[in-house]
Motif scaffolding. Structure first.
Motif, PDB file in Angstrom:
ATOM      1  N   ALA A   2      -9.197 -13.623  13.083  1.00 29.12           N
ATOM      2  CA  ALA A   2      -7.751 -13.821  13.107  1.00 29.12           C
ATOM      3  C   ALA A   2      -7.418 -15.294  13.296  1.00 29.12           C
ATOM      4  O   ALA A   2      -8.107 -16.004  14.012  1.00 29.12           O
ATOM      5  N   TRP A   3      -6.358 -15.739  12.627  1.00 26.91           N
ATOM      6  CA  TRP A   3      -5.884 -17.121  12.784  1.00 26.91           C
ATOM      7  C   TRP A   3      -5.211 -17.256  14.136  1.00 26.91           C
ATOM      8  O   TRP A   3      -4.516 -16.364  14.594  1.00 26.91           O
ATOM      9  N   LYS A   4      -5.395 -18.385  14.761  1.00 28.63           N
ATOM     10  CA  LYS A   4      -4.729 -18.670  16.026  1.00 28.63           C
ATOM     11  C   LYS A   4      -3.831 -19.879  15.830  1.00 28.63           C
ATOM     12  O   LYS A   4      -4.205 -20.827  15.154  1.00 28.63           O
ATOM     13  N   GLN A   5      -2.664 -19.819  16.431  1.00 32.60           N
ATOM     14  CA  GLN A   5      -1.770 -20.968  16.375  1.00 32.60           C
ATOM     15  C   GLN A   5      -2.210 -21.974  17.425  1.00 32.60           C
ATOM     16  O   GLN A   5      -2.551 -21.620  18.552  1.00 32.60           O
ATOM     17  N   LEU A   6      -2.210 -23.241  17.031  1.00 32.25           N
ATOM     18  CA  LEU A   6      -2.628 -24.321  17.918  1.00 32.25           C
ATOM     19  C   LEU A   6      -1.458 -25.276  18.102  1.00 32.25           C
ATOM     20  O   LEU A   6      -0.876 -25.730  17.113  1.00 32.25           O
TER      21      LEU A   6
END
Length: 126
Positions: A2-6
């Protein structure tokens, strides 16, 4: 995966893969200094490099006067000193002395090499 927001102020940690370096300078009056630089990059295969240096820093003034510096790549054994070097000013302290590093005379520039680091001397192209 899953993509994570940074957060934007942390993005450099995944984009900047290079080491934090030490930049040594010597001003026109002969005073040496060190600064910690985390924002730098190679911009050509001919050894042209770029680094971010804040205006008004002691080292920036030396760079402006002489056009010379040495880039030192510290090992993990110097991690604590590298952080501390970045948290004080050359206007107030001799960083070589305070942090127990050895300035070494170079062959090509007046700025000192840092004996404990891998290094590369640089001169401004005139």
């Amino acid at each position: 995966m899953a993509w994570k927001q940074l957060p934007g102020d942390k993005a450099y940690r995944v984009l900047e893969a290079g080491p934090t370096i030490l930049v040594s300078t010597r001003n026109a009056a002969g005073r040496a200094d060190l600064m910690t630089v985390g924002f730098h990059m190679v911009i050509s295969h001919e050894g042209v490099l770029a680094a971010v240096v804040s205006p008004g820093d002691f080292s920036q003034r030396s760079l402006a006067e002489t056009g010379e510096c040495v880039l030192g790549v510290p090992g993990v054994d110097l991690a604590e000193q590298v952080v501390d070097i970045g948290n004080c000013s050359g206007f107030d302290v001799d960083k070589f002395e305070r942090f127990g590093l050895t300035p070494k005379k170079g062959n090509h520039v007046a700025a000192p090499l840092v004996e404990e680091c891998l290094r590369r001397h640089l001169q401004r192209r005139r």
